[in-house]
Design an enzyme around this catalytic site. Structure first.
Site, PDB file in Angstrom:
ATOM      1  N   THR A  73       1.004  -1.135  -0.132  1.00  0.00           N
ATOM      2  CA  THR A  73       0.083  -0.054  -0.043  1.00  0.00           C
ATOM      3  C   THR A  73       0.897   1.121  -0.109  1.00  0.00           C
ATOM      4  OG1 THR A  73      -2.054  -1.084   0.950  1.00  0.00           O
ATOM      5  CG2 THR A  73      -1.615   1.382   1.352  1.00  0.00           C
ATOM      6  N   THR A 103       1.358  -4.838   3.889  1.00  0.00           N
ATOM      7  CA  THR A 103       1.294  -5.061   5.161  1.00  0.00           C
ATOM      8  C   THR A 103       0.642  -6.414   5.546  1.00  0.00           C
ATOM      9  OG1 THR A 103      -0.773  -4.058   5.353  1.00  0.00           O
ATOM     10  CG2 THR A 103       1.014  -2.764   6.181  1.00  0.00           C
TER      11      THR A 103
HETATM   12  N1  ASP Z   1      -2.686  -5.166  -0.123  1.00  0.00           N
HETATM   13  C1  ASP Z   1      -1.570  -4.498   0.586  1.00  0.00           C
HETATM   14  C2  ASP Z   1      -0.479  -5.462   0.644  1.00  0.00           C
HETATM   15  O1  ASP Z   1       0.352  -5.423  -0.347  1.00  0.00           O
HETATM   16  C3  ASP Z   1      -1.938  -4.014   2.023  1.00  0.00           C
HETATM   17  C4  ASP Z   1      -0.813  -3.017   2.613  1.00  0.00           C
HETATM   18  O2  ASP Z   1       0.113  -2.933   1.968  1.00  0.00           O
HETATM   19  O3  ASP Z   1      -1.151  -2.628   3.617  1.00  0.00           O
HETATM   20  O4  ASP Z   1      -0.199  -5.865   1.610  1.00  0.00           O
END
Ligand code: ASP
Length: 371
Positions: A20, A94
């Site tokens: 993200t 995340t």
């Molecule tokens: N979908 C995202 C990821 O690449 C979520 C994030 O990074 O917070 O994990």
């Protein structure tokens, strides 16, 4: 790209992998696409820090594979082969950050820090948390020593081991539900309050395990399959047996309570273990250790069937411990050696500085103030 603030006293390498923090609107939803340099440009640099960027991948981390993680592991080790590098920051989605962080930590032998960070809000939004997390991660990477691999998020410093994503959307995305955070970062200070517990690190997996992310055909290197099977009311051994039939060399049973399932599942675990499959038992409960209390399909029977309990590690990190064991033992692995190594990774944390466990606080702010 290279950015310097004030003479480059501390040289940090930022390895960008997506998530993200690098995500932009794609018309129907967000996906990672901003470069590491673009992400870095959103954040001020801590004073005295020089940064170089490596654009390694650009993926949403729900698409992360063991091949990506092993490529990142090798990149980290190659980067640290340069004695002029003082630390590494990895930007990462995340969703699976805790898995990558733990794999890196299990193989991290260097006193120099590797810090993972990311964001809950996308790139380029006015209220985004990415710039602050990046600044904090750089400051921690420029300040601390001998803490293993860290997760820095929302002003908190976490050990890789035990840390999970515990909020889907809120800014304080990470915590270890079974332990306190390691420290805090903010107001130009890095305060480390306790030492992480880490088993003796593993050597890098054999080069044969360096697979090309996304590769199919001759470039694809078969990495051991490790599955997670969750137990629930009405649960039966079908999915566990299906994992074995699919070729799993390791299985994490995400059990109920302190590590309980059914007599039928315990029998399936015994069959799997007899076929040389490494089985670890974690729990779907967020906090607390696994414990041998119950029979009738409980942890007492699962252990008797040859499974190992995972302490306070939850399923995703337990799966990484199983994977790391299989990679360390290689194809010719002797099951008894694999079991002994996995036990060490699951149970083997060594408290490095017992004095700090008594509530002592060590401040890294003197170093941070310089950074
Ligand atoms: N979908 C995202 C990821 O690449 C979520 C994030 O990074 O917070 O994990």
């Amino acid at each position: 790209m290279k950015r310097t603030n004030d003479g480059g006293a501390r040289r940090i390498v930022v390895i960008s992998t997506g998530g993200t923090i690098a995500s932009r609107w794609q018309g129907t939803g967000y996906a990672a696409d901003a470069s590491g340099s673009d992400v870095l440009a959103t954040a001020p640099l801590p004073e005295g820090v020089t940064v170089e960027v490596v654009d390694l991948f650009n993926v949403n981390s729900s698409r992360m594979t063991a091949a990506h993680q092993l490529t990142l592991l090798r990149t980290v080790h190659e980067t640290l082969a340069d004695p002029g590098v003082d630390g590494i920051v990895i930007t990462h989605g995340t969703d699976t950050l805790e898995e990558t962080a733990f794999l890196l930590d299990l193989h991290h032998t260097d006193v120099r820090p590797v810090v993972l960070t990311g964001a809950q809000r996308p790139f380029g939004t006015g209220d985004g948390d990415g710039p602050g997390n990046m600044y904090d991660a750089l400051q921690v990477a420029a300040s601390v020593s001998d803490l293993g691999v860290l997760v820095v998020f929302d002003g908190r410093v976490h050990a890789a081991r035990g840390t999970v994503k515990s909020q889907t959307l809120a800014a304080d995305a990470f915590s270890d539900p079974s332990a306190e955070r390691l420290g805090r970062v903010g107001f130009s200070r890095v305060d480390i309050e306790r030492q992480p517990e880490r088993p003796t690190p593993l050597p890098l997996p054999a080069a044969a395990h360096t697979a090309v992310p996304g590769a199919i055909g001759p470039d694809a290197v078969a990495l051991p399959r490790v599955d997670i099977v969750t137990h629930h009311s009405d649960g039966d051994p079908f999915l566990l047996n299906a994992a074995v039939a699919a070729g799993a060399r390791g299985i994490v049973l995400e059990a109920t309570g302190a590590g309980n399932a059914t007599p039928e599942i315990a029998a399936a675990v015994a069959d799997a273990v007899n076929q040389g499959v490494l089985v670890a038992v974690s729990t779907r409960v967020p906090a607390g250790p696994l414990a041998e209390i119950y029979t009738g399909g409980g942890a007492v029977d699962l252990v008797a069937a040859g499974a190992l309990l995972t302490g306070t590690l939850r399923a995703a990190q337990a799966r990484i411990a199983v994977l790391a064991t299989l990679l360390a033992e290689g194809g010719a692995g002797d099951p008894a050696r694999g079991t002994a190594l996995l036990r060490r990774l699951l149970e083997g944390p060594v408290r490095v500085e017992p004095a700090l466990a008594t509530g002592g606080s060590r401040s890294a702010s003197a170093v941070a103030a310089r950074a």
